[in-house]
Enzyme design. Structure first.
Site, PDB file in Angstrom:
ATOM      1  N   ASN A  93     -27.766   2.885  42.191  1.00  0.00           N
ATOM      2  CA  ASN A  93     -26.768   1.867  42.734  1.00  0.00           C
ATOM      3  C   ASN A  93     -27.646   0.830  43.610  1.00  0.00           C
ATOM      4  O   ASN A  93     -28.364   1.245  44.484  1.00  0.00           O
ATOM      5  CB  ASN A  93     -25.762   2.484  43.564  1.00  0.00           C
ATOM      6  CG  ASN A  93     -24.744   1.341  44.466  1.00  0.00           C
ATOM      7  OD1 ASN A  93     -23.958   0.809  43.551  1.00  0.00           O
ATOM      8  ND2 ASN A  93     -25.390   0.981  45.420  1.00  0.00           N
ATOM      9  N   GLU A  94     -27.591  -0.252  43.099  1.00  0.00           N
ATOM     10  CA  GLU A  94     -28.272  -1.393  43.611  1.00  0.00           C
ATOM     11  C   GLU A  94     -29.838  -1.048  43.907  1.00  0.00           C
ATOM     12  O   GLU A  94     -30.184  -1.624  44.937  1.00  0.00           O
ATOM     13  CB  GLU A  94     -27.633  -2.000  45.051  1.00  0.00           C
ATOM     14  CG  GLU A  94     -26.465  -2.351  44.633  1.00  0.00           C
ATOM     15  CD  GLU A  94     -26.009  -3.225  45.892  1.00  0.00           C
ATOM     16  OE1 GLU A  94     -26.331  -3.013  46.737  1.00  0.00           O
ATOM     17  OE2 GLU A  94     -24.902  -3.932  45.429  1.00  0.00           O
ATOM     18  N   ASN A 104     -22.331  -5.180  40.843  1.00  0.00           N
ATOM     19  CA  ASN A 104     -21.847  -5.325  42.173  1.00  0.00           C
ATOM     20  C   ASN A 104     -21.848  -6.822  42.540  1.00  0.00           C
ATOM     21  O   ASN A 104     -22.909  -7.279  42.647  1.00  0.00           O
ATOM     22  CB  ASN A 104     -22.344  -4.511  43.380  1.00  0.00           C
ATOM     23  CG  ASN A 104     -22.357  -2.899  43.052  1.00  0.00           C
ATOM     24  OD1 ASN A 104     -21.586  -2.445  42.026  1.00  0.00           O
ATOM     25  ND2 ASN A 104     -23.321  -2.098  43.499  1.00  0.00           N
ATOM     26  N   LYS A 116     -14.325  -3.038  54.415  1.00  0.00           N
ATOM     27  CA  LYS A 116     -14.082  -3.664  52.797  1.00  0.00           C
ATOM     28  C   LYS A 116     -12.647  -2.788  52.393  1.00  0.00           C
ATOM     29  O   LYS A 116     -12.078  -3.161  51.419  1.00  0.00           O
ATOM     30  CB  LYS A 116     -14.862  -3.805  52.006  1.00  0.00           C
ATOM     31  CG  LYS A 116     -15.881  -4.696  52.488  1.00  0.00           C
ATOM     32  CD  LYS A 116     -17.295  -4.759  51.402  1.00  0.00           C
ATOM     33  CE  LYS A 116     -17.905  -6.017  51.796  1.00  0.00           C
ATOM     34  NZ  LYS A 116     -19.054  -5.228  52.985  1.00  0.00           N
ATOM     35  N   TRP A 146     -14.156  -2.343  45.960  1.00  0.00           N
ATOM     36  CA  TRP A 146     -15.068  -1.743  47.073  1.00  0.00           C
ATOM     37  C   TRP A 146     -14.501  -2.051  48.571  1.00  0.00           C
ATOM     38  O   TRP A 146     -14.440  -3.277  48.846  1.00  0.00           O
ATOM     39  CB  TRP A 146     -16.532  -2.185  47.188  1.00  0.00           C
ATOM     40  CG  TRP A 146     -17.456  -1.517  48.023  1.00  0.00           C
ATOM     41  CD1 TRP A 146     -17.831  -1.553  49.186  1.00  0.00           C
ATOM     42  CD2 TRP A 146     -18.029  -0.082  47.796  1.00  0.00           C
ATOM     43  NE1 TRP A 146     -18.648  -0.642  49.735  1.00  0.00           N
ATOM     44  CE2 TRP A 146     -18.650   0.352  49.061  1.00  0.00           C
ATOM     45  CE3 TRP A 146     -17.849   0.827  46.715  1.00  0.00           C
ATOM     46  CZ2 TRP A 146     -19.258   1.477  49.073  1.00  0.00           C
ATOM     47  CZ3 TRP A 146     -18.557   2.043  46.785  1.00  0.00           C
ATOM     48  CH2 TRP A 146     -19.294   2.319  48.040  1.00  0.00           C
ATOM     49  N   TYR A 175     -20.128 -12.554  51.071  1.00  0.00           N
ATOM     50  CA  TYR A 175     -21.267 -12.635  51.642  1.00  0.00           C
ATOM     51  C   TYR A 175     -22.253 -13.801  51.239  1.00  0.00           C
ATOM     52  O   TYR A 175     -22.898 -14.407  52.152  1.00  0.00           O
ATOM     53  CB  TYR A 175     -22.539 -11.346  51.073  1.00  0.00           C
ATOM     54  CG  TYR A 175     -22.375 -10.056  51.505  1.00  0.00           C
ATOM     55  CD1 TYR A 175     -21.904  -9.136  50.747  1.00  0.00           C
ATOM     56  CD2 TYR A 175     -22.362  -9.863  52.879  1.00  0.00           C
ATOM     57  CE1 TYR A 175     -21.550  -7.679  51.152  1.00  0.00           C
ATOM     58  CE2 TYR A 175     -21.863  -8.327  53.569  1.00  0.00           C
ATOM     59  CZ  TYR A 175     -21.814  -7.555  52.581  1.00  0.00           C
ATOM     60  OH  TYR A 175     -21.468  -6.197  52.925  1.00  0.00           O
TER      61      TYR A 175
HETATM   62  C1  GCU Z   1     -23.110  -2.506  48.104  1.00  0.00           C
HETATM   63  C2  GCU Z   1     -23.275  -1.154  48.152  1.00  0.00           C
HETATM   64  C3  GCU Z   1     -22.297  -0.641  48.937  1.00  0.00           C
HETATM   65  C4  GCU Z   1     -22.043  -1.383  50.441  1.00  0.00           C
HETATM   66  C5  GCU Z   1     -21.542  -2.768  49.968  1.00  0.00           C
HETATM   67  C6  GCU Z   1     -21.117  -3.591  50.939  1.00  0.00           C
HETATM   68  O1  GCU Z   1     -22.908  -3.251  46.804  1.00  0.00           O
HETATM   69  O2  GCU Z   1     -23.325  -0.766  46.893  1.00  0.00           O
HETATM   70  O3  GCU Z   1     -22.766   0.794  49.344  1.00  0.00           O
HETATM   71  O4  GCU Z   1     -21.043  -0.533  51.269  1.00  0.00           O
HETATM   72  O5  GCU Z   1     -22.490  -3.419  49.067  1.00  0.00           O
HETATM   73  O6  GCU Z   1     -21.935  -4.382  51.460  1.00  0.00           O
HETATM   74  O7  GCU Z   1     -20.057  -3.507  51.605  1.00  0.00           O
END
Ligand code: GCU
Length: 724
Positions: free
Chosen positions: A359-360, A415, A516, A495, A421
């Site tokens: 992941n990322e 993602n 979130k 998410w 952001y």
């Molecule tokens: C990223 C990451 C998550 C994180 C999310 C965020 O994509 O994979 O683990 O919580 O961003 O910034 O809310």
């Protein structure tokens, strides 16, 4: 018959030398890991218990089974080390038999300190420490099914359905210690098999199998295996087949079945990650209520109980290991071990369709050969262990789409956080359309998207970054529509379904939480956006008035929004019909207000009421006052708003020759450290546009490995440059 004895009681927990009685599951970060102090306890603690030697007959064996202890464990019996385990999310077992005396002391030392070999080490969630899942004693006959390989169940079931028919061929495999025939059965069908070197295989055919058909009909069969010694194990399985197609998206049992759902972390307010079956069941009820048909169980292996619930509820699952954010050159073995355990332990779950490699991982690491090789090895391991599923990985928005890493997994996914952001909501649409056009043969998924919302915060003019419930709803209205126009997105996961603990966060009016979620951390409040998805995904008639927490409104005419899957909604103000609207899911009414009003929305036999009132001044409690990154971040340092700072966007800084020179020099230096990826970013206009909108501080935080002192120093230099 094997005996499985719960071993959660009568543990003495020692932290910094002090002991107290605890019952498992337990985490020592249930409080400090959720209050955002950023100083939650990470270190080594011990769990100690006294145990009598169980009464063993005919060479019976005793195993200790630990279903989850983070992050690394050392098991000792009567002072003698028996085993170690590195990884906080998988089951592992230790045989105790030989070391048992009449009276024994069992010590499980657990350590969640940071290190450079065990993932995760850098991520946006709290790394709780503790034995946070159940512990059992397992007593088996001398001749028993294997308990030692990777915490696996000792039985592996591979159903293969002939597409277009319902004929299923099921291969059942078992592994055993000791010899003797195995009797395997599925329903009325039974086979007697002699093992070859402990491994027994039998084939079954079900001509007209009852398919496991997702949320519509999650039918489960059970395979059992029995030894002459009496040891018996079983595994539920589902007969299904799926395809992930670049143009058609996801298909289940030959039918189009777009995966539309949410992500979930395994923690809850007040208990940390020490969840019980009640917590798991409640979470699944909420998943069913919103109407999701898929879950991304991020960012690690979840409890078997929860994968079981996914099987029973027909939820399609993306399972993954915590190879996340930052690649560690000493971490390769741990990624392979965690993936081997994930597959060995979760192989039989029909709900799981993909294994997530990472992941990322390029968020804070260059795409270098070591990182690529780590992914190739993981990808090969998945294919070796499991010919029935595909591999994927969740990529960070900054990763350019022609990166070689995207060629490793079977299917891709990104993602994206445009509209939260950085950037604008429309950039999500643009990104996927560009990708889909450039790579028409590559399936693409949307593994994360979301916006933070504190239900306390409300606004008549919601905007990106305001942490209001109102903006989160608007954000998801756009995203839902964007997704519905792109059925080729093989899976999309909001998410997150629930707010969760992120120790490093202190924003949106809460400490230590990522907000979130569509539902609050304590599961008590469903935010308005939850009902948007419920209207879209849950077929049950529903109606929800948004803004029930936006009671005081400093407006002459206010918007009252209703989510419903009815075709027409009527709104009544103080009992009088204002208007009936026909719309698709989102109904917006403009309501003149002068005092206090009872607002009722009606559709068919459904009705919901809220109370709002006209006020002169905006209620200050509805507004999140964003602490200046700089002032908040740099404690006592004075902040000169008339000068540049790290809180300015890259574009604004670059527009000033002096500030731009400093930032470019810093980025060049960063590029040198990151190798070729930075050049690709530099030459990628879309990425440059995106990054231009990011504040320097958020880019630096995203980069991760830049010392706070050097950021302070950079800020002091920028603060000397006056803005024109
Ligand atoms: C990223 C990451 C998550 C994180 C999310 C965020 O994509 O994979 O683990 O919580 O961003 O910034 O809310």
């Amino acid at each position: 018959m094997r005996k499985i004895i719960s071993f959660n009681e009568n543990w003495t927990f020692y932290q910094k030398g002090e002991g107290r009685q605890v019952t498992l599951p337990h985490t020592w970060n249930a409080v400090d890991g959720q209050d955002g102090g950023n100083d939650y306890y990470r270190g080594e603690c011990q769990y100690v218990c006294s145990m009598e030697k169980p009464k063993l007959e005919n060479g019976e064996k005793v195993f200790l089974e630990i279903n989850g202890a983070a992050m690394s464990v050392v098991v000792s019996l009567n002072g003698k080390e028996l085993a170690r385990h590195q990884g906080g999310y998988a089951t592992f077992r230790v045989e105790l038999t030989e070391g048992l005396q009449e009276q024994n002391e069992l010590c499980i030392s657990v350590d969640n300190s940071d290190n450079d070999t065990i993932y995760p080490q850098k991520a946006d969630f709290t790394f709780y420490g503790g034995i946070y899942r159940d512990v059992n004693l397992i007593i088996v006959p001398a001749s028993h099914f294997d308990l030692s390989y990777c915490g696996a169940p000792g039985i592996k079931v591979t159903p293969v359905v002939e597409p277009g028919t319902n004929s299923a061929r099921i291969t059942v495999e078992t592994w055993q210690q000791g010899d003797g025939k195995v009797t395997m059965a599925i329903g009325e069908m039974s086979r007697e098999v002699m093992p070859d070197n402990g491994h027994a295989v039998a084939e079954f055919v079900i001509e007209n199998a009852h398919l496991w058909d997702g949320v519509n009909d999650p039918y489960l069969y059970t395979a059992t295996a029995t030894l002459e010694s009496g040891d018996e194990i079983s595994a539920r399985f589902g007969c299904r087949y799926f395809e992930i197609h670049a143009q058609k998206g996801f298909l289940l049992n030959g039918q189009s079945y777009p995966l539309r759902g949410v992500s979930r972390h395994q923690d809850c307010k007040g208990v940390g990650n020490a969840l019980t079956m009640e917590h798991h069941k409640r979470d699944m009820e909420i998943v069913r209520e919103i109407g999701a048909n898929t879950l991304r169980l991020a960012h690690y292996q979840h409890a078997q109980e929860f994968y079981d619930l996914c099987d029973e509820n027909g939820m399609i699952v993306w399972a993954e290991i915590p190879y996340i954010t930052m690649h560690m050159k000493n971490g390769r073995e741990n990624t392979l071990k965690q993936m081997e355990e994930l597959i060995a332990q979760c192989y039989n779950h029909p709900s799981i369709v993909v294994w997530g490699l990472s992941n990322e991982i390029t968020a804070a690491s260059a795409v270098n050969e070591d990182l690529l090789e780590n992914h190739r090895l993981l990808n090969d391991l998945c294919h070796r262990m499991d010919a029935t599923r595909l591999t994927t990985m969740a990529n960070v928005f900054m990763l350019e789409t022609d990166s070689p890493i995207l060629e490793i997994p079977d299917v891709n996914s990104y993602n994206l956080y445009f509209g939260w952001y950085l950037g604008e909501l429309s950039q999500n649409d643009e990104f996927f359309d560009e990708f889909h056009e450039k790579y028409p043969d590559r399936p693409i998924g949307f593994s994360e998207y979301g916006a933070d919302a504190n239900p306390k915060f409300q606004s008549a003019k919601p905007e990106k970054g305001d942490y209001t419930e109102s903006y989160q709803a608007l954000y998801h209205e756009h995203m839902l529509e964007m997704i519905e126009k792109r059925p080729w997105l093989w899976a999309t996961h909001v998410w997150n379904l629930f707010d969760f603990a992120a120790d490093g966060r202190d924003e949106g009016g809460k400490h230590g939480e990522n907000q979130k979620g569509l539902v609050t951390f304590d599961r008590q409040t469903r935010k308005d956006a939850f009902y948007l998805y419920k209207a879209a995904w849950n077929k049950e008639p529903m109606l929800h008035i948004c803004g029930s927490r936006y009671i005081e409104r400093a407006e002459d005419v206010t918007e009252v929004k209703v989510y419903s899957n009815a075709g027409e909604v009527s709104l009544y103000v103080d009992g009088k019909l204002l208007e009936s609207i026909c719309a698709h899911r989102v109904f917006c009414f403009q309501v003149p207000i002068v005092g206090e009003h009872t607002i009722e929305a009606k559709a068919a036999d459904m009705s919901e009421t809220v109370t709002i009132r006209r006020v002169e001044q905006e209620n200050p409690e509805y507004i999140f006052v964003k602490k200046q990154d700089v002032v908040n971040w740099f404690d006592q340092e004075e902040f000169h708003p008339e000068c540049f700072s790290v809180s300015d966007t890259l574009a604004d800084l670059r527009a000033n020759p002096e500030a731009g020179a400093i930032v470019n020099q810093m980025m060049e230096k960063g590029a040198a450290a990151r190798g070729d990826v930075a050049d690709a970013v530099k030459d990628n206009p879309a990425l440059q546009r995106m990054m231009g909108r990011m504040t320097l501080i958020s880019l630096l935080k995203q980069a991760g490995d830049i010392e706070e002192e050097s950021i302070k120093q950079l800020n002091r230099v920028l603060q000397k440059i006056r803005k024109e």
